[in-house]
Design a protein around this motif. Structure first.
Motif, PDB file in Angstrom:
ATOM      1  N   PHE A   1     -18.149   3.923  11.228  1.00 47.73           N
ATOM      2  CA  PHE A   1     -19.551   4.398  11.260  1.00 47.73           C
ATOM      3  C   PHE A   1     -20.437   3.376  11.972  1.00 47.73           C
ATOM      4  CE2 PHE A   1     -19.104   6.851   6.975  1.00 47.73           C
ATOM      5  CZ  PHE A   1     -18.522   7.905   7.643  1.00 47.73           C
ATOM      6  N   LEU A   2     -20.285   2.122  11.563  1.00 51.44           N
ATOM      7  CA  LEU A   2     -21.124   1.066  12.140  1.00 51.44           C
ATOM      8  C   LEU A   2     -20.912   0.996  13.646  1.00 51.44           C
ATOM      9  CD1 LEU A   2     -23.018  -1.351  11.708  1.00 51.44           C
ATOM     10  CD2 LEU A   2     -21.030  -2.759  11.254  1.00 51.44           C
ATOM     11  N   VAL A   3     -19.637   0.965  14.055  1.00 56.96           N
ATOM     12  CA  VAL A   3     -19.326   0.865  15.481  1.00 56.96           C
ATOM     13  C   VAL A   3     -19.879   2.079  16.221  1.00 56.96           C
ATOM     14  CG1 VAL A   3     -17.463   0.866  17.161  1.00 56.96           C
ATOM     15  CG2 VAL A   3     -17.281  -0.532  15.095  1.00 56.96           C
TER      16      VAL A   3
ATOM     17  N   PHE B   1      -9.595   3.478  -0.922  1.00 60.48           N
ATOM     18  CA  PHE B   1     -10.570   2.410  -0.676  1.00 60.48           C
ATOM     19  C   PHE B   1     -10.229   1.606   0.563  1.00 60.48           C
ATOM     20  CE2 PHE B   1     -12.186   3.593  -4.727  1.00 60.48           C
ATOM     21  CZ  PHE B   1     -13.533   3.331  -4.599  1.00 60.48           C
ATOM     22  N   ALA B   2      -8.928   1.434   0.846  1.00 58.97           N
ATOM     23  CA  ALA B   2      -8.565   0.793   2.110  1.00 58.97           C
ATOM     24  C   ALA B   2      -9.117   1.626   3.261  1.00 58.97           C
ATOM     25  CB  ALA B   2      -7.052   0.672   2.212  1.00 58.97           C
TER      26      ALA B   2
ATOM     27  N   TRP C   1     -15.926   3.109   7.195  1.00 63.86           N
ATOM     28  CA  TRP C   1     -17.325   2.671   7.246  1.00 63.86           C
ATOM     29  C   TRP C   1     -17.555   1.727   8.428  1.00 63.86           C
ATOM     30  CZ3 TRP C   1     -16.838   5.985   3.512  1.00 63.86           C
ATOM     31  CH2 TRP C   1     -17.952   6.496   2.884  1.00 63.86           C
ATOM     32  N   LEU C   2     -16.544   0.937   8.731  1.00 64.66           N
ATOM     33  CA  LEU C   2     -16.647   0.098   9.921  1.00 64.66           C
ATOM     34  C   LEU C   2     -16.770   0.995  11.161  1.00 64.66           C
ATOM     35  CD1 LEU C   2     -16.655  -2.640  11.204  1.00 64.66           C
ATOM     36  CD2 LEU C   2     -14.167  -2.652  11.169  1.00 64.66           C
TER      37      LEU C   2
ATOM     38  N   LEU D   1      -5.743   5.943  -5.042  1.00 62.08           N
ATOM     39  CA  LEU D   1      -7.015   5.204  -5.064  1.00 62.08           C
ATOM     40  C   LEU D   1      -7.037   3.983  -4.150  1.00 62.08           C
ATOM     41  CD1 LEU D   1      -8.066   5.464  -8.784  1.00 62.08           C
ATOM     42  CD2 LEU D   1      -9.157   6.468  -6.794  1.00 62.08           C
ATOM     43  N   PRO D   2      -6.027   3.083  -4.241  1.00 57.76           N
ATOM     44  CA  PRO D   2      -6.089   1.937  -3.326  1.00 57.76           C
ATOM     45  C   PRO D   2      -6.090   2.374  -1.871  1.00 57.76           C
ATOM     46  CG  PRO D   2      -4.537   1.514  -5.081  1.00 57.76           C
ATOM     47  CD  PRO D   2      -4.926   2.959  -5.203  1.00 57.76           C
TER      48      PRO D   2
ATOM     49  N   LEU E   1       0.839  -1.192   0.000  1.00 59.25           N
ATOM     50  CA  LEU E   1       0.000   0.000   0.000  1.00 59.25           C
ATOM     51  C   LEU E   1       0.882   1.254   0.000  1.00 59.25           C
ATOM     52  CD1 LEU E   1      -2.970   0.489  -0.111  1.00 59.25           C
ATOM     53  CD2 LEU E   1      -3.043   0.638   2.358  1.00 59.25           C
TER      54      LEU E   1
ATOM     55  N   PHE F   1     -11.730   3.615   3.136  1.00 56.40           N
ATOM     56  CA  PHE F   1     -13.192   3.484   3.154  1.00 56.40           C
ATOM     57  C   PHE F   1     -13.622   2.306   4.021  1.00 56.40           C
ATOM     58  CE2 PHE F   1     -14.473   5.620  -1.132  1.00 56.40           C
ATOM     59  CZ  PHE F   1     -14.227   6.842  -0.550  1.00 56.40           C
ATOM     60  N   GLY F   2     -12.951   1.167   3.834  1.00 56.30           N
ATOM     61  CA  GLY F   2     -13.338  -0.025   4.600  1.00 56.30           C
ATOM     62  C   GLY F   2     -13.343   0.271   6.089  1.00 56.30           C
ATOM     63  N   PHE F   3     -12.247   0.849   6.579  1.00 56.71           N
ATOM     64  CA  PHE F   3     -12.138   1.077   8.021  1.00 56.71           C
ATOM     65  C   PHE F   3     -13.040   2.226   8.469  1.00 56.71           C
ATOM     66  CE2 PHE F   3      -8.262  -1.236   6.980  1.00 56.71           C
ATOM     67  CZ  PHE F   3      -8.311  -2.234   7.940  1.00 56.71           C
TER      68      PHE F   3
END
Lengths: 296, 217, 104, 545
Positions: free
Chosen positions: C92-94, C82-83, C89-90, C78-79, C72, C85-87
């Motif tokens: 957000f959920l938490v 998106f890496a 958004w997680l 870009l990569p 990375l 984004f994953g964390f």
């Protein structure tokens, strides 16, 4: 209503534009070249946000009102248990009924809702109230009937096979008539406080929770509404939620001075007491507000 | 510095050259990884709430797990990630035998991990440390809590193990293709496989302290 | 931000084969961190301390794996985006689940 | 479209053609495969809806039992949500058009694209097997503990089917993201992209970041159903609200998966038939991304009466208004695009005007529902049913039909009967209003959703709704006839650009060749350059005006 006007506005604008700027050979063959307007964009963004903010405030105010029973009112407590597919009610005065709920006019009725199986939702359209009844938890809801009459209620959360028949009626009656009705107890129906005292006795709670001797547990008289200080230094004013937690998860917050090896010596009563027993017990503990020495 | 293998035959429609293809595969894999982060994230949210509400249960459960074995498993996965880096390197340099060899090493380490996992599962099941089907049948609150902990344990490690299995299958397929060696595999694809494999490693790096190290001190 | 650039965009070193020496150093660091986290698990830090330490070391290891093994550090924006984004958004959920559970 | 051979030596050729289609890596053919599959699911879901409306015409258990009714509405939801609404625009129109619009020969990963169709078909097949062997009765929301412990129906099979549909969604979303980033034609910068591409980009982000949460959650339901692991069922020590959080973390953004691509279609069509540039291009593009991001932060507005905390409800309510703002901005921009145009009311434009109207109704009723105190009354009533059908059917399906009519000449090279097309658009719009306006009133009067039987006082409005539904059903038949008819006989050839539209897809032949463009197109100007677009070619049988 604002939203109705907004809808009409959009329809009218759309209709007018479509008619006004319709394609007419020789008159209107190509569109005007207007790429956009930042001022207009910012303007309607702010306007929309302000209007929405206003609606939110109104809605939140109404919602906040429903969170707590208004202070200084007489409250009738009723336990409501949903199960596939019926509603069971247990009044503070001890009477039990199914599918019909009698309530007094002019008093606040507070329902404590729980479920024996899946999620149900107690919904009285006429009073604009609805609250899910969850298994393993108690949620509350209050309303006040102002006019005698019958008001239908229903289950609003889909709960399986006969969900659509999980309906019934609230019978709102004058307060005196309700009090008289409440006295007609069937054999075996007992006022909640008395039932709770039986639960208290059956589980030998007084062995530890005793006022007079130097026992391993804090006394319970006058507990509700009093400030509690815990082992870790935190403090809160004891309310029903705290009582519930103390019964189900005694080690979650241990009153200062009562911990043994950092935990409460009391076993958890989760899964030991049924929902009804827990409700009765908590109801009883609340009645100990001003009492002394009753817990023996 | 050795030469990058940049044969035009490695490029597939609709890409124009190796750099273009590499950039697209890498982006695609990272989008996939973002997706996996949320997929496993659900389990970690569950774990976090459970541990916050029942710290004692998690601690007791953690003590029932085999820390030395799990440490060996962690090391195995880390080393397999390293061999995977060497496999990708071989592919980028066009070294076919190196690729086959390092992929085989990675695959064997992964199989070793799975074997340890299987032994561990067998041990727990034999000891009755399984999610209980009916909690009301549990004789005590402690037993009920332990059943819940093992529900968490089996689901978290199980989904991870499934990802390992998937990785092993693809690694084996690629290793065989490289060993037979009629055509050199596209190194962009091997790079994608490598990214996947490291992701499986990363997930385990969080599972390991969350479950195994929760019960000590 | 022309379309031409974005097609092949990377951090410039993404086409270099990974260095064996760097990878060995990273592996050594990962193994050392593994031993550290196991050793620290037997030191009394309190539950919160253990969660913080365990999470921090796991995060550091994951960072090493992603930064070097998953290159990375060599990638373009870009990569990494998106890496992230994953964390994110997680998170957000938490965040929202915790808001509900803690104040329920 | 499909060149099924009927000659005597044709058996061989038939299998050859079939094989070529089933192994194709051409995004255009895969889009057609999706079109056929999704149409099948729409028909199944529609038939189920028809049976439901017939049952609801009477207050008792008149046609089917309550048990059967529960299965019907569950399957209607499952099939329509996961096998029609979510995939329809992206996998058919998006798949077909994104490479064309950005001047690329194909999607970035053509094999993955085909794989996503197969996974989708496998998921659909599992769901249909579940349906045929007895169905599922949990509602499409699978609320625990009913789904995980109590339901005796085919939860496991259906959940597996939905999981596969989710995998397919993730594949598609991933493919779109990489394609849009990496395969744009020279000169095609982000702010020159058609808004259709922007909306698909935003949609793909949602698909990729939301769907895995649903996937894992459904697998956990499955595991709890099988062995009882104690995550969602309180009897095993779980928390049913945790399920609702996870479920709506996916399912609320999924609403934007349904509507955003439709908004892309609207932006294309409204410019073409107003002969104008879009009003406020950048604001629409940013609003699109804002919807995609904020859409993730509002899920708790499905849980105001669920026992969620008071604070969480307040936060989710505020954020719900925030997501409504960019939606409103889009509507204003579309209206402003009409201003000063030269508006032609061809079939796609009729659908789009219907969309704007119904989306507005759906949007403002959504604002009503986001209002805490009001939602307490309206939650889980017919008002909610009517609200989301207005967004989904009134919005997304209208946009899908608009897009299908708009790009049909491009996809098939043929023009459909314009008069039939317009008739269909009007019938669908009127049928929709007749079906769902009564349901708003029913909900306000307090009729809970998902009930097989209801009180006599709701009877009249239910009958009106059922009557409207028959108009709507008829409405759907008309475009089907119009479009299918164009494939047979001497339909008028479309030519490259029958609508006089801008956009790269109109510069290649209809239908486009396998590689899309014979020479790599280069873009030099902004999208929607209608002042310099060619004039539309009038179809036979429909004068403009």
């Amino acid at each position: 209503m604002v939203v109705g006007l907004a809808t009409l506005g959009v329809f009218a604008t759309m209709g007018y534009f479509v008619w006004r700027y319709r394609y007419r050979p020789g008159v209107n063959e190509t569109g005007r070249d207007v790429p956009g307007s930042t001022r207009l964009e910012v303007g309607w963004t702010i306007a929309t946000t302000v209007v929405f903010g206003g609606i939110f405030a109104l809605g939140a105010a109404g919602f906040a009102e429903r969170q707590h029973v208004p202070a200084g009112r007489d409250v009738e407590d009723v336990l409501v248990v949903g199960k596939q597919w019926m509603w069971k009610f247990q009044h503070g005065g001890g009477r039990r009924e199914i599918a019909v709920l009698h309530v007094p006019v002019g008093r606040v009725v507070r329902l404590s809702l729980t479920s024996e199986d899946v999620i149900h939702s107690f919904y009285v359209p006429a009073f604009r109230v609805k609250q899910d009844a969850l298994p393993g938890r108690t949620t509350t809801l209050w309303f006040e009937a102002t006019t005698p009459g019958t008001y239908p209620f229903a289950c609003a959360e889909y709960c399986g096979g006969e969900h659509s028949r999980m309906v019934g009626q609230i019978v709102a009656m004058p307060a005196e008539a309700y009090d008289a009705w409440l006295e007609h107890r069937e054999p075996g129906e007992m006022p909640l406080a008395a039932a709770g005292r039986e639960v208290f006795a059956r589980h030998d709670c007084a062995t530890c929770h005793d006022t007079h001797a130097n026992k391993p547990a804090p006394p319970l008289e006058g507990l509700v509404g009093r400030r509690r200080v815990f082992e870790d230094g935190a403090a809160l004013v004891a309310d029903e939620a705290y009582l519930r937690e103390s019964v189900l998860e005694p080690s979650a917050r241990v009153v200062a001075g009562y911990a043994v090896a950092g935990r409460s010596p009391m076993p958890s009563y989760a899964g030991v007491l049924t929902n009804e027993e827990l409700f009765e017990l908590l109801y009883y503990l609340r009645t100990l507000k001003d009492a002394t020495g009753v817990s023996r | 510095m050795a030469e990058l293998h940049a044969d035009a035959r490695l490029v597939r429609e609709p890409f124009t050259d190796v750099a273009h293809q590499r950039a697209a595969v890498s982006l695609g894999m990272w989008v996939f990884i973002a997706q996996e982060v949320l997929f496993f994230g659900v389990l970690f949210v569950w774990y976090g709430l459970f541990r916050a509400q029942h710290p004692d249960v998690v601690a007791a459960g953690g003590r029932a797990l085999d820390v030395p074995l799990a440490t060996v498993m962690t090391v195995t996965l880390l080393v397999s990630s390293f061999t995977m880096v060497l496999a990708v390197r071989s592919a980028m340099l066009g070294a076919r035998r190196g690729l086959a060899g390092w992929l085989a090493a990675t695959g064997l380490l992964a199989v070793a991990f799975l074997a340890m996992k299987a032994w561990e599962y067998h041990h727990h099941i034999a000891a009755g440390e399984v999610p209980v089907v009916d909690l009301h049948a549990a004789s005590s609150v402690v037993e009920a809590g332990r059943a819940q902990f093992f529900g968490l344990y089996f689901v978290m490690t199980g989904f991870h193990a499934l990802h390992v299995v998937g990785g092993v299958l693809v690694i084996a397929w690629r290793a065989l293709a490289a060993a037979r060696g009629r055509e050199l595999p596209r190194w962009t694809a091997i790079m994608g496989l490598g990214l996947y494999w490291h992701l499986v490693d990363v997930v385990w790096l969080f599972v390991f302290p969350a479950l195994y190290l929760a019960g000590h001190a | 931000m022309s379309a031409r650039d974005e097609r092949r965009e990377d951090g410039g070193r993404a086409l270099e084969p990974p260095s064996v020496v760097t990878s060995l150093v990273v592996l050594a660091a990962l193994l050392a961190l593994t031993l550290a986290t196991v050793a620290l698990a037997y030191v009394d830090l309190g539950t919160v301390g253990h969660v913080v330490v365990g999470l921090a070391i796991a995060g550091a290891k994951a960072g090493l794996v992603m930064g070097f093994f998953m290159h990375l550090g060599h990638e373009g924006r870009l990569p990494r985006l998106f890496a992230g984004f994953g964390f994110t958004w997680l998170a957000f959920l938490v965040l929202f689940v915790v808001i509900d559970v803690v104040t329920r | 479209m499909n060149t099924t051979a009927r000659t005597p030596s044709g058996a061989h050729r038939f299998w050859g053609t079939l094989r070529a289609w089933l192994t194709t890596k051409d995004h255009k053919k895969i889009a057609v495969l999706y079109l056929l599959t999704i149409t099948l699911f729409f028909v199944i879901g529609g038939v189920i809806a028809t049976i439901m409306r017939i049952e609801l015409a009477g207050p008792g258990e008149d046609v089917v039992s309550a048990e059967a009714y529960n299965r019907l509405f569950s399957l209607h939801g499952v099939i329509m949500v996961w096998f029609f609404l979510i995939p329809a625009v992206p996998t058919v129109l998006g798949n077909y058009l994104i490479p064309l619009m950005i001047g690329a020969p194909d999607l970035a990963f053509p094999r993955l694209n085909l794989a996503s169709w197969y996974v989708f078909v496998a998921g659909g097949a599992l769901t249909l097997v579940a349906m045929v062997t007895g169905g599922v009765d949990t509602g499409w929301t699978f609320y625990t503990p009913y789904s995980s412990t109590f339901s005796q129906s085919h939860v496991v099979l259906t959940v597996c089917g939905i999981f596969l549909a989710g995998v397919s969604s993730i594949f598609t979303g991933l493919n779109f993201i990489v394609t849009i980033h990496k395969l744009r034609a020279p000169g095609l910068t982000w702010f020159r992209l058609p808004l259709f591409v922007w909306t698909h980009y935003a949609t793909s982000i949602i698909l990729v970041l939301a769907t895995p949460v649903l996937g894992m959650t459904l697998l956990l339901v499955l595991i709890e159903h099988a062995v009882g692991i104690g995550i969602f069922d309180p009897a095993y020590g779980g928390d049913p609200l945790l399920f609702q959080h996870f479920f709506w973390f996916y399912s609320h953004p999924a609403v934007y998966v349904m509507i955003l691509p439709g908004m892309g279609v609207v932006s294309e069509v409204i410019c073409c038939f107003s002969r104008r540039r879009i009003f406020g291009y950048r604001f629409i593009a940013w609003a699109t991304l804002a919807i995609a991001v904020f859409g993730f932060l509002v899920w708790g507005h499905h849980m105001f009466v669920s026992g969620q905390s008071y604070l969480a409800s307040l936060v989710f309510s505020v954020l719900s208004y925030l997501v409504a703002v960019p939606s409103a901005i889009k509507v204003f921009n579309w209206l402003a695009t009409l201003y000063g145009g030269a508006i032609r009311l061809d079939t796609p434009m009729l659908y789009v005007l219907g969309f704007i109207g119904l989306f507005t109704v759906g949007g403002v009723t959504g604002v009503v529902l986001a209002t805490l105190a009001v939602d307490v009354h309206l939650h889980d009533t017919y008002f909610v049913v009517a609200h989301f059908h207005t967004i989904m059917v009134g919005g997304m399906v209208m946009a899908y039909l608009a897009g299908l009519h708009f790009w049909w000449p491009k996809m098939t090279g043929r023009r459909y009967d314009e008069r039939l097309g317009r008739l269909g658009a009007v019938l669908v719009f009127v049928g929709f209003l007749l079906t769902f306006l009564p349901q708003f009133i029913l909900g306000y009067q307090g009729l809970p959703r998902r009930v097989a039987t209801y009180d006599e006082r709701f009877h009249l409005l239910q009958v009106m709704s059922s009557a409207g539904a028959s108009v709507l059903a008829l409405g759907y038949l008309v475009p089907a006839v119009a479009l299918v008819k164009s494939l047979f006989g001497k339909a008028e050839p479309a030519g490259r650009n029958p609508w006089g539209a801008t956009g790269l897809e109109w510069q290649t032949t209809s239908p486009p060749p396998a590689e899309n463009f014979l020479a790599q197109p280069v873009v030099t100007g902004d999208a929607y350059d209608y002042p310099n677009a060619p004039a539309p070619v009038a179809a036979r049988g429909g004068a403009h005006g």
